[in-house]
Every structure is written in structure tokens, then in C-alpha cells.
Scaffold this motif. Structure first.
Motif, PDB file in Angstrom:
ATOM      1  N   LEU A   8      -9.745 -13.550   0.406  1.00 43.79           N
ATOM      2  CA  LEU A   8      -9.268 -14.149  -0.847  1.00 43.79           C
ATOM      3  C   LEU A   8      -8.824 -13.081  -1.842  1.00 43.79           C
ATOM      4  O   LEU A   8      -7.815 -13.249  -2.537  1.00 43.79           O
ATOM      5  CB  LEU A   8     -10.369 -15.007  -1.473  1.00 43.79           C
ATOM      6  N   TRP A   9      -9.584 -12.000  -1.926  1.00 40.22           N
ATOM      7  CA  TRP A   9      -9.296 -10.948  -2.906  1.00 40.22           C
ATOM      8  C   TRP A   9      -9.581  -9.588  -2.265  1.00 40.22           C
ATOM      9  O   TRP A   9     -10.734  -9.144  -2.245  1.00 40.22           O
ATOM     10  CB  TRP A   9     -10.131 -11.126  -4.165  1.00 40.22           C
ATOM     11  N   PRO A  10      -8.553  -8.911  -1.745  1.00 39.54           N
ATOM     12  CA  PRO A  10      -8.766  -7.613  -1.074  1.00 39.54           C
ATOM     13  C   PRO A  10      -9.376  -6.587  -2.022  1.00 39.54           C
ATOM     14  O   PRO A  10      -8.942  -6.443  -3.165  1.00 39.54           O
ATOM     15  CB  PRO A  10      -7.344  -7.202  -0.652  1.00 39.54           C
ATOM     16  N   ILE A  70       9.118   0.127  -4.880  1.00 42.62           N
ATOM     17  CA  ILE A  70       9.729  -1.087  -4.330  1.00 42.62           C
ATOM     18  C   ILE A  70       8.872  -2.308  -4.639  1.00 42.62           C
ATOM     19  O   ILE A  70       9.389  -3.374  -5.010  1.00 42.62           O
ATOM     20  CB  ILE A  70       9.926  -0.936  -2.812  1.00 42.62           C
ATOM     21  N   TYR A  71       7.555  -2.163  -4.517  1.00 38.86           N
ATOM     22  CA  TYR A  71       6.665  -3.288  -4.800  1.00 38.86           C
ATOM     23  C   TYR A  71       6.704  -3.675  -6.276  1.00 38.86           C
ATOM     24  O   TYR A  71       6.658  -4.864  -6.613  1.00 38.86           O
ATOM     25  CB  TYR A  71       5.235  -2.933  -4.387  1.00 38.86           C
ATOM     26  N   LEU A  72       6.800  -2.672  -7.152  1.00 42.48           N
ATOM     27  CA  LEU A  72       6.922  -2.989  -8.580  1.00 42.48           C
ATOM     28  C   LEU A  72       8.225  -3.720  -8.866  1.00 42.48           C
ATOM     29  O   LEU A  72       8.263  -4.657  -9.674  1.00 42.48           O
ATOM     30  CB  LEU A  72       6.852  -1.693  -9.398  1.00 42.48           C
ATOM     31  N   ALA A  73       9.297  -3.298  -8.196  1.00 47.78           N
ATOM     32  CA  ALA A  73      10.581  -3.988  -8.361  1.00 47.78           C
ATOM     33  C   ALA A  73      10.493  -5.418  -7.835  1.00 47.78           C
ATOM     34  O   ALA A  73      11.079  -6.342  -8.422  1.00 47.78           O
ATOM     35  CB  ALA A  73      11.676  -3.214  -7.628  1.00 47.78           C
ATOM     36  N   GLY A 118      -2.505  -8.387  -9.493  1.00 46.18           N
ATOM     37  CA  GLY A 118      -3.181  -7.439  -8.615  1.00 46.18           C
ATOM     38  C   GLY A 118      -2.201  -6.513  -7.908  1.00 46.18           C
ATOM     39  O   GLY A 118      -2.447  -5.300  -7.798  1.00 46.18           O
ATOM     40  N   ALA A 119      -1.086  -7.064  -7.425  1.00 46.54           N
ATOM     41  CA  ALA A 119      -0.081  -6.236  -6.751  1.00 46.54           C
ATOM     42  C   ALA A 119       0.510  -5.203  -7.709  1.00 46.54           C
ATOM     43  O   ALA A 119       0.670  -4.027  -7.348  1.00 46.54           O
ATOM     44  CB  ALA A 119       1.020  -7.132  -6.190  1.00 46.54           C
ATOM     45  N   ALA A 120       0.823  -5.645  -8.928  1.00 46.17           N
ATOM     46  CA  ALA A 120       1.376  -4.715  -9.913  1.00 46.17           C
ATOM     47  C   ALA A 120       0.356  -3.644 -10.289  1.00 46.17           C
ATOM     48  O   ALA A 120       0.705  -2.457 -10.427  1.00 46.17           O
ATOM     49  CB  ALA A 120       1.829  -5.483 -11.158  1.00 46.17           C
ATOM     50  N   TRP A 121      -0.900  -4.044 -10.425  1.00 44.89           N
ATOM     51  CA  TRP A 121      -1.960  -3.109 -10.799  1.00 44.89           C
ATOM     52  C   TRP A 121      -2.117  -2.012  -9.754  1.00 44.89           C
ATOM     53  O   TRP A 121      -2.156  -0.832 -10.091  1.00 44.89           O
ATOM     54  CB  TRP A 121      -3.263  -3.876 -10.990  1.00 44.89           C
ATOM     55  N   TRP A 122      -2.178  -2.383  -8.481  1.00 44.36           N
ATOM     56  CA  TRP A 122      -2.350  -1.386  -7.427  1.00 44.36           C
ATOM     57  C   TRP A 122      -1.100  -0.534  -7.259  1.00 44.36           C
ATOM     58  O   TRP A 122      -1.202   0.663  -6.945  1.00 44.36           O
ATOM     59  CB  TRP A 122      -2.723  -2.070  -6.113  1.00 44.36           C
ATOM     60  N   ALA A 123       0.072  -1.116  -7.446  1.00 41.62           N
ATOM     61  CA  ALA A 123       1.295  -0.315  -7.362  1.00 41.62           C
ATOM     62  C   ALA A 123       1.338   0.722  -8.480  1.00 41.62           C
ATOM     63  O   ALA A 123       1.728   1.880  -8.260  1.00 41.62           O
ATOM     64  CB  ALA A 123       2.523  -1.224  -7.428  1.00 41.62           C
ATOM     65  N   PHE A 124       0.911   0.327  -9.681  1.00 43.80           N
ATOM     66  CA  PHE A 124       0.852   1.282 -10.795  1.00 43.80           C
ATOM     67  C   PHE A 124      -0.162   2.384 -10.521  1.00 43.80           C
ATOM     68  O   PHE A 124       0.051   3.547 -10.890  1.00 43.80           O
ATOM     69  CB  PHE A 124       0.490   0.551 -12.092  1.00 43.80           C
ATOM     70  N   ARG A 125      -1.269   2.037  -9.896  1.00 42.48           N
ATOM     71  CA  ARG A 125      -2.309   3.033  -9.634  1.00 42.48           C
ATOM     72  C   ARG A 125      -1.828   4.109  -8.659  1.00 42.48           C
ATOM     73  O   ARG A 125      -2.403   5.208  -8.622  1.00 42.48           O
ATOM     74  CB  ARG A 125      -3.563   2.353  -9.081  1.00 42.48           C
ATOM     75  N   GLN A 177      -3.043  -1.829  -0.658  1.00 38.33           N
ATOM     76  CA  GLN A 177      -3.590  -2.910  -1.480  1.00 38.33           C
ATOM     77  C   GLN A 177      -2.479  -3.719  -2.143  1.00 38.33           C
ATOM     78  O   GLN A 177      -2.541  -4.950  -2.181  1.00 38.33           O
ATOM     79  CB  GLN A 177      -4.532  -2.328  -2.534  1.00 38.33           C
ATOM     80  N   ALA A 178      -1.481  -3.023  -2.683  1.00 38.86           N
ATOM     81  CA  ALA A 178      -0.342  -3.722  -3.289  1.00 38.86           C
ATOM     82  C   ALA A 178       0.352  -4.607  -2.264  1.00 38.86           C
ATOM     83  O   ALA A 178       0.759  -5.744  -2.568  1.00 38.86           O
ATOM     84  CB  ALA A 178       0.641  -2.715  -3.883  1.00 38.86           C
ATOM     85  N   HIS A 179       0.483  -4.105  -1.042  1.00 41.24           N
ATOM     86  CA  HIS A 179       1.090  -4.883   0.034  1.00 41.24           C
ATOM     87  C   HIS A 179       0.265  -6.133   0.335  1.00 41.24           C
ATOM     88  O   HIS A 179       0.825  -7.234   0.507  1.00 41.24           O
ATOM     89  CB  HIS A 179       1.213  -4.004   1.289  1.00 41.24           C
ATOM     90  N   GLU A 180      -1.055  -5.982   0.398  1.00 39.19           N
ATOM     91  CA  GLU A 180      -1.928  -7.118   0.679  1.00 39.19           C
ATOM     92  C   GLU A 180      -1.810  -8.188  -0.411  1.00 39.19           C
ATOM     93  O   GLU A 180      -1.764  -9.389  -0.115  1.00 39.19           O
ATOM     94  CB  GLU A 180      -3.381  -6.648   0.793  1.00 39.19           C
ATOM     95  N   PHE A 181      -1.751  -7.767  -1.657  1.00 38.01           N
ATOM     96  CA  PHE A 181      -1.633  -8.727  -2.753  1.00 38.01           C
ATOM     97  C   PHE A 181      -0.264  -9.408  -2.757  1.00 38.01           C
ATOM     98  O   PHE A 181      -0.171 -10.608  -3.030  1.00 38.01           O
ATOM     99  CB  PHE A 181      -1.899  -8.039  -4.092  1.00 38.01           C
ATOM    100  N   LEU A 182       0.780  -8.652  -2.460  1.00 40.59           N
ATOM    101  CA  LEU A 182       2.112  -9.260  -2.401  1.00 40.59           C
ATOM    102  C   LEU A 182       2.202 -10.276  -1.266  1.00 40.59           C
ATOM    103  O   LEU A 182       2.888 -11.301  -1.391  1.00 40.59           O
ATOM    104  CB  LEU A 182       3.183  -8.181  -2.221  1.00 40.59           C
TER     105      LEU A 182
END
Length: 220
Positions: A8-10, A70-73, A118-125, A177-182
Motif C-alpha cells: 500500500l505504501w512503499p 523525468i518522474y518530476l516532469a 510521495g512520487a514527487a517527494w522521493w524524486a526531489f530527494r 521509490q519514486a517509480h513505485e509511487f508513480l
């Protein structure tokens, strides 16, 4: 239960103080092994391999940061597409839905929003400033001040590459992680759209089938 929660939440397991201490000791041991090795044997080959290893780690870091961009875009592209759909749906159609379906669509909406954040957060990190090791001016001066120039350069290249491994691994973890959330954004948003688009035709088909069955029963 943990696997279901991760589904549910990686999450990324944080290192304990003992694990961090053990990792630092391992780093020190590896550095000691590299420094004690005799790099004067076939120095040109060793230097070529050391440079190749350093370039591979640099490529891993660049690849992780490129994927994060790319994920942020992708996150930025999803928002203007999803906003009109959700606004139109929750402004007009939502009140017409049965109560259980209202609950499901609202849950999917909140899940999609949370996964998107979550995806944006991990991509920023991925771009977070972290410790980076390199051969600086002082190290070059020390290398050039003694004998065995190439051998000492090999050792320093391997040491900085080894010490940068944790930073590069962390960046790849953030990208994963960003990939998993996306992926979860795609699943939850697609499910939400399917429900929004199909509920009315399905309801109409259900009413038609119900009336058709009732007519057949009456005819019998």
C-alpha cells in the motif's frame, strides 16, 4: 502484514545506529585494503580499470538524477490532466453515485493524491545535497609529491569511488521509490477513471437486464 503495508505504501527501512557503525567500519576496512594493495603491478591496466569504475559510478548517479527529472516532469504533467477530470466528476457526477461507490471513488482520489505527493517527494530527494568524495587539489599535490605516481592515483581513484557508493546507492533508492509511487498513481488513477466513465453504462445495463429478466418471468 508488513508486506501488505509495503504494497500500500512503499517504505525504505532506516539503518539502525549499529548498522551505520558497521557500515562505517566496513568502509574503513575497504579503504585500508585499497591503500595496502600493490598497484605497481601492471599499473596502466589498474589505472584504466579504476577510471572505468569511477566513470560507471558517475554514470549511475547521472542516470538516477535523469530518471528523477523525468518522474518530476511526469508528476507535473499528471496534475493538469487529472484536475479537470476530478473537478468535473466531483462537481456533478459524484452526488448521483450510490453511497458505497462514493466512498470508493473518494478513497481512490485520496490514494492517487497521496501517491502523487510521495512520487514527487522521493524524486526531489534524489537531488538532495549529500556527501560527495573526489580527488581534490591537495590530494593531487600529495600524489605528485612522491614516487609511484600512477599507483597512488589508482588507490585514490578507487577510494573515492568506494566512498561515493553509499551516496549513489541512496539516489538509486530514491528513484526506485519514486517509480513505485508513480506505478501506484497509475493504478489508482486508472481505476478511478474507469469507475467514473463506466458506472453509468453499467448501471443502465443492469437496469435493462433486470427489466428484461422480469419480463421473461412475467411471460412465463
Amino acid at each position: 502484514m508488513t508486506d501488505f503495508a509495503d504494497l500500500l505504501w512503499p517504505r525504505v527501512q532506516r539503518l539502525t545506529a549499529a548498522q551505520i557503525e558497521a557500515r562505517n567500519k566496513e568502509d574503513d576496512q575497504d579503504v585500508a585494503v585499497i591503500r595496502s594493495a600493490d598497484w605497481s603491478q601492471n599499473t596502466e591496466l589498474a589505472l584504466e580499470e579504476a577510471r572505468g569504475l569511477a566513470a560507471a559510478e558517475k554514470e549511475r548517479r547521472a542516470g538516477a538524477e535523469s530518471k528523477a527529472s523525468i518522474y518530476l516532469a511526469a508528476v507535473a504533467a499528471v496534475v493538469p490532466i487529472a484536475l479537470p477530470i476530478c473537478t468535473a466528476f466531483y462537481g456533478e457526477t459524484f452526488v448521483k453515485l450510490p453511497l458505497p461507490l462514493q466512498f470508493v471513488t473518494l478513497l481512490l482520489f485520496f490514494a492517487t493524491t497521496a501517491y502523487l505527493i510521495g512520487a514527487a517527494w522521493w524524486a526531489f530527494r534524489t537531488f538532495r545535497v549529500s556527501v560527495h568524495h573526489r580527488i581534490d587539489a591537495v590530494e593531487y599535490a600529495r600524489i605528485w609529491s612522491g614516487k609511484g605516481l600512477s599507483a597512488r592515483l589508482v588507490a585514490e581513484l578507487l577510494i573515492v569511488t568506494r566512498l561515493n557508493r553509499h551516496m549513489v546507492n541512496w539516489k538509486t533508492t530514491c528513484v526506485r521509490q519514486a517509480h513505485e509511487f508513480l506505478l501506484r498513481v497509475l493504478i489508482s488513477f486508472t481505476t478511478l477513471v474507469v469507475l467514473v466513465v463506466s458506472w453509468q453504462p453499467v448501471l443502465t445495463l443492469w437496469k435493462f437486464s433486470k427489466n428484461y429478466v422480469a419480463r421473461l418471468l412475467d411471460a412465463c
